[in-house]
Design an enzyme around this catalytic site. Structure first.
Site, PDB file in Angstrom:
ATOM      1  N   GLU A  55       0.795  -1.222   0.000  1.00 62.25           N
ATOM      2  CA  GLU A  55       0.000   0.000   0.000  1.00 62.25           C
ATOM      3  C   GLU A  55       0.832   1.279   0.000  1.00 62.25           C
ATOM      4  O   GLU A  55       1.814   1.401   0.738  1.00 62.25           O
ATOM      5  CB  GLU A  55      -0.906  -0.006   1.230  1.00 62.25           C
ATOM      6  CG  GLU A  55      -1.952   1.072   1.234  1.00 62.25           C
ATOM      7  CD  GLU A  55      -3.127   0.685   2.107  1.00 62.25           C
ATOM      8  OE1 GLU A  55      -4.097   0.151   1.550  1.00 62.25           O
ATOM      9  OE2 GLU A  55      -3.054   0.902   3.329  1.00 62.25           O
ATOM     10  N   LYS A  57       0.610   4.708   1.292  1.00 57.68           N
ATOM     11  CA  LYS A  57      -0.192   5.263   2.391  1.00 57.68           C
ATOM     12  C   LYS A  57       0.622   6.307   3.143  1.00 57.68           C
ATOM     13  O   LYS A  57       1.641   5.990   3.756  1.00 57.68           O
ATOM     14  CB  LYS A  57      -0.601   4.109   3.332  1.00 57.68           C
ATOM     15  CG  LYS A  57      -1.506   4.489   4.475  1.00 57.68           C
ATOM     16  CD  LYS A  57      -1.858   3.229   5.266  1.00 57.68           C
ATOM     17  CE  LYS A  57      -2.897   3.500   6.326  1.00 57.68           C
ATOM     18  NZ  LYS A  57      -3.248   2.247   7.066  1.00 57.68           N
ATOM     19  N   LYS A 117      -8.194   2.160  -3.012  1.00 57.81           N
ATOM     20  CA  LYS A 117      -8.645   1.990  -1.636  1.00 57.81           C
ATOM     21  C   LYS A 117      -9.249   3.308  -1.157  1.00 57.81           C
ATOM     22  O   LYS A 117      -8.549   4.316  -1.031  1.00 57.81           O
ATOM     23  CB  LYS A 117      -7.501   1.560  -0.731  1.00 57.81           C
ATOM     24  CG  LYS A 117      -7.986   1.060   0.627  1.00 57.81           C
ATOM     25  CD  LYS A 117      -6.846   0.555   1.469  1.00 57.81           C
ATOM     26  CE  LYS A 117      -7.364  -0.011   2.778  1.00 57.81           C
ATOM     27  NZ  LYS A 117      -6.266  -0.226   3.752  1.00 57.81           N
ATOM     28  N   GLU A 166     -14.551  -6.047   2.245  1.00 61.36           N
ATOM     29  CA  GLU A 166     -13.910  -6.016   3.562  1.00 61.36           C
ATOM     30  C   GLU A 166     -14.915  -6.241   4.692  1.00 61.36           C
ATOM     31  O   GLU A 166     -15.981  -5.626   4.720  1.00 61.36           O
ATOM     32  CB  GLU A 166     -13.215  -4.672   3.754  1.00 61.36           C
ATOM     33  CG  GLU A 166     -12.487  -4.547   5.089  1.00 61.36           C
ATOM     34  CD  GLU A 166     -11.855  -3.184   5.248  1.00 61.36           C
ATOM     35  OE1 GLU A 166     -10.844  -2.929   4.570  1.00 61.36           O
ATOM     36  OE2 GLU A 166     -12.383  -2.370   6.031  1.00 61.36           O
ATOM     37  N   ASN A 187     -10.435  -7.303   8.143  1.00 61.11           N
ATOM     38  CA  ASN A 187      -9.695  -6.173   8.705  1.00 61.11           C
ATOM     39  C   ASN A 187      -9.655  -6.293  10.223  1.00 61.11           C
ATOM     40  O   ASN A 187     -10.698  -6.310  10.882  1.00 61.11           O
ATOM     41  CB  ASN A 187     -10.360  -4.855   8.294  1.00 61.11           C
ATOM     42  CG  ASN A 187      -9.445  -3.657   8.510  1.00 61.11           C
ATOM     43  OD1 ASN A 187      -8.462  -3.744   9.244  1.00 61.11           O
ATOM     44  ND2 ASN A 187      -9.759  -2.548   7.870  1.00 61.11           N
ATOM     45  N   GLU A 217      -5.919  -7.923   6.747  1.00 63.72           N
ATOM     46  CA  GLU A 217      -5.641  -6.490   6.698  1.00 63.72           C
ATOM     47  C   GLU A 217      -5.417  -5.948   8.107  1.00 63.72           C
ATOM     48  O   GLU A 217      -6.106  -6.344   9.044  1.00 63.72           O
ATOM     49  CB  GLU A 217      -6.818  -5.744   6.064  1.00 63.72           C
ATOM     50  CG  GLU A 217      -7.233  -6.232   4.691  1.00 63.72           C
ATOM     51  CD  GLU A 217      -8.491  -5.529   4.206  1.00 63.72           C
ATOM     52  OE1 GLU A 217      -8.743  -4.384   4.628  1.00 63.72           O
ATOM     53  OE2 GLU A 217      -9.238  -6.130   3.434  1.00 63.72           O
ATOM     54  N   SER A 218      -4.503  -5.008   8.237  1.00 67.21           N
ATOM     55  CA  SER A 218      -4.215  -4.259   9.469  1.00 67.21           C
ATOM     56  C   SER A 218      -3.457  -5.118  10.491  1.00 67.21           C
ATOM     57  O   SER A 218      -3.545  -6.344  10.504  1.00 67.21           O
ATOM     58  CB  SER A 218      -5.482  -3.692  10.104  1.00 67.21           C
ATOM     59  OG  SER A 218      -6.094  -2.749   9.251  1.00 67.21           O
TER      60      SER A 218
END
Length: 263
Positions: A55, A57, A117, A166, A187, A217-218
């Site tokens: 990503e 970000k 995203k 998600e 997530n 994710e995360s």
């Protein structure tokens, strides 16, 4: 009382209204038909080793500023050289300091599939994603009712893109599966509160049928975190903060994508 997610979406809608005024829906629908066809990703995500969505970000609501990224194209090339299966580009402006210009820059720089995203809540944004060359679109179950989720999922597929649907909890997982989602992102961060539950993937993964591609994710701060998700059966990990802060993002991408997936 409004949640963090409610506040983010309110800002997204305000910024979207400005873009819709500048480029009406009819024009964005026409523009969506101009780029080369979207690149497929699901077969790549089913490889024996861990796939990575790397990503671009700059900041997040939970951590604030993460990295100064003056040239997202250069970072994207590092990700692609390391073997990233896809590149995620934040396009939300207020909380993440992203933009569609970042998406354009990455799309022009690499042949790797690109994920837009953002907080997608309208058809306009899906057409907009395709017009800017996106191959994947994030759809957050927490941000959409059943009707909008099903419609946006179908529209994404109609435009040749892959929806990344998600989820964060059991109910959201059932809603994602009910619309036939083939790519489900779990997530660990609840965007309504910004709390992180490191065990959420392990809890939800058994509810997701075999054959459905899963994305963790995360909460992935280093290679060990990615390895934990691979051992839990994740097909893909989506990593942002650890990569944008890494001294050598290409090497970290290569290390992550060398991990074996437990299936």
């Amino acid at each position: 009382m409004p949640t963090v997610l409610d506040d983010i979406i309110a800002g997204v809608r305000a910024d979207l209204a400005v873009r819709e005024e500048r480029v009406p829906l009819g024009e964005i629908i026409h523009a969506a038909g101009l780029p080369a066809p979207a690149r497929p990703v699901l077969d790549t995500f089913r490889s024996p080793t861990l796939s990575l969505i790397a990503e671009v970000k700059r900041r997040s609501p939970s951590k604030g500023a993460l990295a100064d990224i003056p040239d997202p194209a250069t970072l994207a090339k590092e990700y692609a050289s390391g073997g990233a299966s896809a590149i995620s580009v934040l396009t939300e402006e207020r909380r993440f300091s992203g933009s569609l210009a970042d998406l354009d820059a990455v799309r022009a720089a690499v042949p790797t599939p690109v994920l837009r995203k953002d907080f997608i809540v309208t058809d306009y944004q899906v057409f907009e994603a395709r017009a800017h060359g996106a191959d994947l679109v994030l759809l957050m179950v927490s941000a959409l009712d059943d009707h909008d989720l099903a419609r946006l999922h179908a529209l994404t597929l109609d435009l040749g893109m892959t929806p990344l649907v998600e989820v964060h909890g059991e109910d959201e997982t059932e809603r994602a599966l009910a619309i036939g989602a083939e790519l489900v992102g779990v997530n660990a961060r609840n965007l309504k509160t910004l709390d992180v539950d490191p065990g959420v993937f392990e809890r939800l993964a058994p509810r997701i049928p075999a054959g459905t591609v899963t994305v963790a994710e995360s909460g992935i701060a280093d290679l060990a975190d990615a390895a934990r998700y691979a051992a839990a059966g994740a097909d893909v990990v989506l990593v942002g903060e650890a990569l944008v802060r890494a001294a050598d993002p290409r090497a970290l991408v290569a290390a992550i994508t060398a991990l074996e997936v437990a299936r």
